[in-house]
Design an enzyme around this catalytic site. Structure first.
Site, PDB file in Angstrom:
ATOM      1  N   ASP A  13       9.011  -2.534  -6.323  1.00  0.00           N
ATOM      2  CA  ASP A  13       7.829  -1.676  -6.114  1.00  0.00           C
ATOM      3  C   ASP A  13       6.796  -1.844  -7.220  1.00  0.00           C
ATOM      4  O   ASP A  13       5.997  -0.938  -7.469  1.00  0.00           O
ATOM      5  CB  ASP A  13       8.228  -0.194  -6.001  1.00  0.00           C
ATOM      6  N   GLY A  40       9.615  -4.194   0.670  1.00  0.00           N
ATOM      7  CA  GLY A  40       8.401  -3.619   1.239  1.00  0.00           C
ATOM      8  C   GLY A  40       7.261  -3.622   0.252  1.00  0.00           C
ATOM      9  O   GLY A  40       7.431  -3.255  -0.904  1.00  0.00           O
ATOM     10  N   HIS A  41       6.119  -4.103   0.681  1.00  0.00           N
ATOM     11  CA  HIS A  41       4.925  -3.987  -0.144  1.00  0.00           C
ATOM     12  C   HIS A  41       3.691  -3.901   0.753  1.00  0.00           C
ATOM     13  O   HIS A  41       3.734  -4.231   1.930  1.00  0.00           O
ATOM     14  CB  HIS A  41       4.814  -5.125  -1.154  1.00  0.00           C
ATOM     15  N   THR A 130      18.846   0.957   1.382  1.00  0.00           N
ATOM     16  CA  THR A 130      17.797   1.297   2.350  1.00  0.00           C
ATOM     17  C   THR A 130      18.378   1.592   3.725  1.00  0.00           C
ATOM     18  O   THR A 130      17.659   2.056   4.609  1.00  0.00           O
ATOM     19  CB  THR A 130      16.801   0.133   2.492  1.00  0.00           C
ATOM     20  N   ASN A 220      12.194  -7.575  -4.037  1.00  0.00           N
ATOM     21  CA  ASN A 220      12.926  -6.676  -4.925  1.00  0.00           C
ATOM     22  C   ASN A 220      12.556  -6.979  -6.379  1.00  0.00           C
ATOM     23  O   ASN A 220      11.386  -7.149  -6.665  1.00  0.00           O
ATOM     24  CB  ASN A 220      14.426  -6.761  -4.656  1.00  0.00           C
ATOM     25  N   ARG A 300      11.070   9.245  -2.150  1.00  0.00           N
ATOM     26  CA  ARG A 300      10.373   9.525  -3.401  1.00  0.00           C
ATOM     27  C   ARG A 300      10.968   8.633  -4.493  1.00  0.00           C
ATOM     28  O   ARG A 300      12.179   8.582  -4.675  1.00  0.00           O
ATOM     29  CB  ARG A 300      10.565  11.001  -3.764  1.00  0.00           C
ATOM     30  N   LYS A 327      -1.039  -0.955 -11.785  1.00  0.00           N
ATOM     31  CA  LYS A 327      -1.199   0.501 -11.741  1.00  0.00           C
ATOM     32  C   LYS A 327      -1.550   1.103 -13.102  1.00  0.00           C
ATOM     33  O   LYS A 327      -1.126   2.215 -13.432  1.00  0.00           O
ATOM     34  CB  LYS A 327       0.044   1.150 -11.129  1.00  0.00           C
ATOM     35  N   LEU A 328      -2.344   0.374 -13.869  1.00  0.00           N
ATOM     36  CA  LEU A 328      -2.800   0.912 -15.155  1.00  0.00           C
ATOM     37  C   LEU A 328      -3.545   2.231 -14.966  1.00  0.00           C
ATOM     38  O   LEU A 328      -3.431   3.154 -15.787  1.00  0.00           O
ATOM     39  CB  LEU A 328      -3.699  -0.110 -15.857  1.00  0.00           C
ATOM     40  N   ASP A 329      -4.302   2.324 -13.885  1.00  0.00           N
ATOM     41  CA  ASP A 329      -5.130   3.511 -13.647  1.00  0.00           C
ATOM     42  C   ASP A 329      -4.324   4.796 -13.475  1.00  0.00           C
ATOM     43  O   ASP A 329      -4.849   5.896 -13.678  1.00  0.00           O
ATOM     44  CB  ASP A 329      -6.013   3.291 -12.411  1.00  0.00           C
ATOM     45  N   GLY A 414      -6.184  -0.368  -9.486  1.00  0.00           N
ATOM     46  CA  GLY A 414      -6.392   0.425  -8.277  1.00  0.00           C
ATOM     47  C   GLY A 414      -5.774  -0.264  -7.078  1.00  0.00           C
ATOM     48  O   GLY A 414      -5.290  -1.401  -7.176  1.00  0.00           O
TER      49      GLY A 414
END
EC number: 6.3.4.4
Length: 424
Positions: A13, A40-41, A130, A220, A300, A327-329, A414
Site C-alpha cells: 500500500d 491492489g492499487h 485477504t 505487495n 482499515r 504521501k508526503l502531504d 497528492g
C-alpha cells in the site's frame, strides 16, 4: 533490454501504482512478477480512477504491452472482470495488450473457501489474509498439485486436476461450500476466451529482449515476502528483487534501476508485528488524513511513524538504486514528526538495521525515535522540490541519509497523476 523494477519497501500500500503508471509511459513492456488479485492499487488518470489487482498498471499507457508472469496466481473471473472494468472506463483495446504466462497458476474459488477455513482454524493467531485464496493456491503450487494457466486449454487434464484438488480438500475439511461441477462448467466458457491471452513466457519475452524499456511491477512489499518478511504474517510469494528475477527469467545484468516505493509514514493491513504502530491520536490522524483503507479488502490500515530500521533492512535485501517517497502531504498538519531509528530488543540489545526473525520478539521491541519539526503548510500538488517547505525537505534528506544515501528521486504530494516531484 533495460529493466526497471518497482518494489514495495514496507508492508504494501505504498503507492506503487503511480510511479509505475508514470514509468509505463516510456515502457515497451510492463510485467507483473508475483501475487494475485490480493494486491491492489489505484491510479488516478484525469477524471478517472482505475483500481488494479491482478492486471499490470501499464495498461493505462496505450503503447505498453503487459504480461502477467510465471510467479503469479490468476483468478480467471477476476481477470475478466477487471479487464472489462478498465475497458468500460475508456481503456479501449486493453485486452489486446495483456498476456498471461502459461506457467502462472490458477487460483480457484475453491482456494478462497479453503483460505477462510484455514484462517478460522488459527483463531486468535490468524494471519489476516485477504481471503482471496492466494495462500492455498501457492501451497498447491509448492506441493506440485496446482493447475497452471496453460493447462486450462487441455480440458481432460484440467478436469482431472481440479477434481483431484476438490477431493483432497474434502478429505481434509469435509463438506465445502463449493461446487466443482459449476466450476468446470464456468471454465468451459473461459477456455474459449482465454486462448488468445496465454503465451509461452520465455518465447514472449525473447521478442522483447532488445526493448529499451521494460518495467517490472512488484506486488505487495518486502515485509510481506515469504522468506524475508514478518513470517508467518506474510503473503505466500516472493515479493522482493529475487522473486522478480526468478519469475520473469531476468538477466540480472540487464537491470538498470531498482526503485523502492516507501510511504512517508508506515501502514500495515492485517495481523502481525508492527513496531512503529501508533495506537493513539497520531495513528488515528494518519489513518484519517491518509484515507488508509485497503483497495482489495476495504479494511482499515494500521498506521505508524516512518521506520528507518525496517527500511534499512528492506534496502539491504532489495538493493534500491532510488526511492519514491509517497504521501508526503499526509504529514502537512503535524507539529512534530517522529522517525523510528533503532530497536531495543527484549534482551537490551540495540539494532539499527536488522529485523528479528521471530515475530514474538519483534512484537516486544521498543522503538527509539528521533523527533523532527513538522512544516504545518500545504504541500499537496507541489511539483518542484525547491517549492517544498524547508522542514519537509529536511525530513526527506534525513531519510536519505538514514538509508545510506539512496536518493529519494520521486516524491508524491497528492493522489492525482501529476502530484509528483521528480528530482533529477
Amino acid at each position: 533490454m533495460g529493466v526497471t523494477i518497482v518494489l514495495g519497501s514496507q508492508w504494501g500500500d505504498e503507492g506503487k501504482g503511480k510511479i509505475t503508471d508514470m514509468l509505463a509511459q516510456q515502457a515497451t513492456l510492463c510485467c507483473r512478477a508475483a501475487g494475485g488479485h490480493n494486491a491492489g492499487h489505484t491510479i488516478v488518470h484525469g477524471d478517472k480512477t482505475y483500481d488494479f489487482h491482478i492486471l499490470p498498471s501499464g495498461l493505462v499507457s496505450p503503447s505498453c504491452v503487459n504480461l502477467i508472469g510465471a510467479g503469479t496466481v490468476v483468478h480467471v473471473p477476476s481477470f475478466f472482470k477487471e479487464l472489462a472494468s478498465l475497458e468500460d472506463k475508456g481503456l479501449e483495446g486493453a485486452g489486446k495488450r495483456i498476456f498471461i504466462s502459461d506457467r502462472a497458476h490458477v487460483c480457484f474459488d475453491l482456494h478462497s473457501v479453503v483460505d477462510g477455513l484455514e484462517e478460522a482454524k488459527l483463531g486468535g493467531r490468524k494471519v489476516g489474509t485477504t481471503g482471496k485464496g492466494i495462500g492455498p493456491c501457492y501451497s498447491d503450487k509448492a506441493a506440485r498439485r496446482g493447475v497452471r494457466v496453460g493447462e486450462i486449454l487441455d480440458e481432460a487434464l484440467f478436469e482431472r486436476k481440479l477434481r483431484s484438488l476438490d477431493a483432497g480438500y474434502r478429505a481434509r475439511f469435509g463438506e465445502l461450500e463449493y461446487n466443482v461441477e459449476e466450476e468446470l462448467a464456468r471454465f468451459k466458457e473461459y477456455r474459449k476466451r482465454l486462448g488468445p491471452y496465454i503465451v509461452d513466457q520465455l518465447a514472449f519475452l525473447q521478442k522483447y529482449k532488445d526493448a529499451p524499456n521494460t518495467l517490472v511491477e512488484g506486488a505487495n512489499a518486502l515485509m510481506l515476502d515469504l522468506d524475508h518478511g514478518t513470517y508467518p504474517f506474510v503473503t505466500s510469494s516472493s515479493t522482493g528483487l529475487g522473486g522478480a528475477v526468478q519469475a520473469l527469467s531476468l538477466n540480472p545484468t540487464s537491470i538498470s534501476s531498482i526503485i523502492g516505493v516507501v510511504k512517508a509514514y508506515t501502514t500495515r493491513v492485517g495481523s502481525g508485528p508492527f513496531p512503529s504502530e501508533q495506537l493513539n491520536d497520531a495513528g488515528d490522524k494518519l489513518q484519517g488524513v491518509g484515507k488508509e483503507f485497503g483497495v482489495t479488502t476495504g479494511r482499515r490500515r494500521r498506521c505508524g511513524w516512518f521506520d528507518m530500521v525496517l527500511c534499512r533492512y528492506s534496502q539491504a535485501i532489495n538493493h534500491y538504486t532510488a526511492l519514491n517517497l509517497t504521501k508526503l502531504d499526509v504529514l502537512d498538519d503535524f507539529d512534530e514528526i517522529k522517525v523510528g531509528v533503532a530497536y531495543i530488543l527484549p534482551d537490551g540489545t540495540r539494532t539499527e538495521n536488522t529485523m528479528p526473525a521471530d515475530p514474538e520478539v519483534l512484537e516486544k521491541v521498543q522503538v527509539e525515535y528521533v523527533t523532527l519539526p513538522g512544516w504545518k503548510s500545504n504541500t499537496m500538488g507541489v511539483k518542484k522540490y525547491e517549492d517544498l517547505p524547508a522542514n519537509a525537505r529536511a525530513y526527506i534528506e534525513y531519510i536519505e541519509r538514514g538509508l545510506g544515501g539512496v536518493p529519494v528521486k520521486w516524491i508524491g504530494t497528492g493522489p492525482a497523476r501529476d502530484h509528483m516531484i521528480c528530482r533529477e
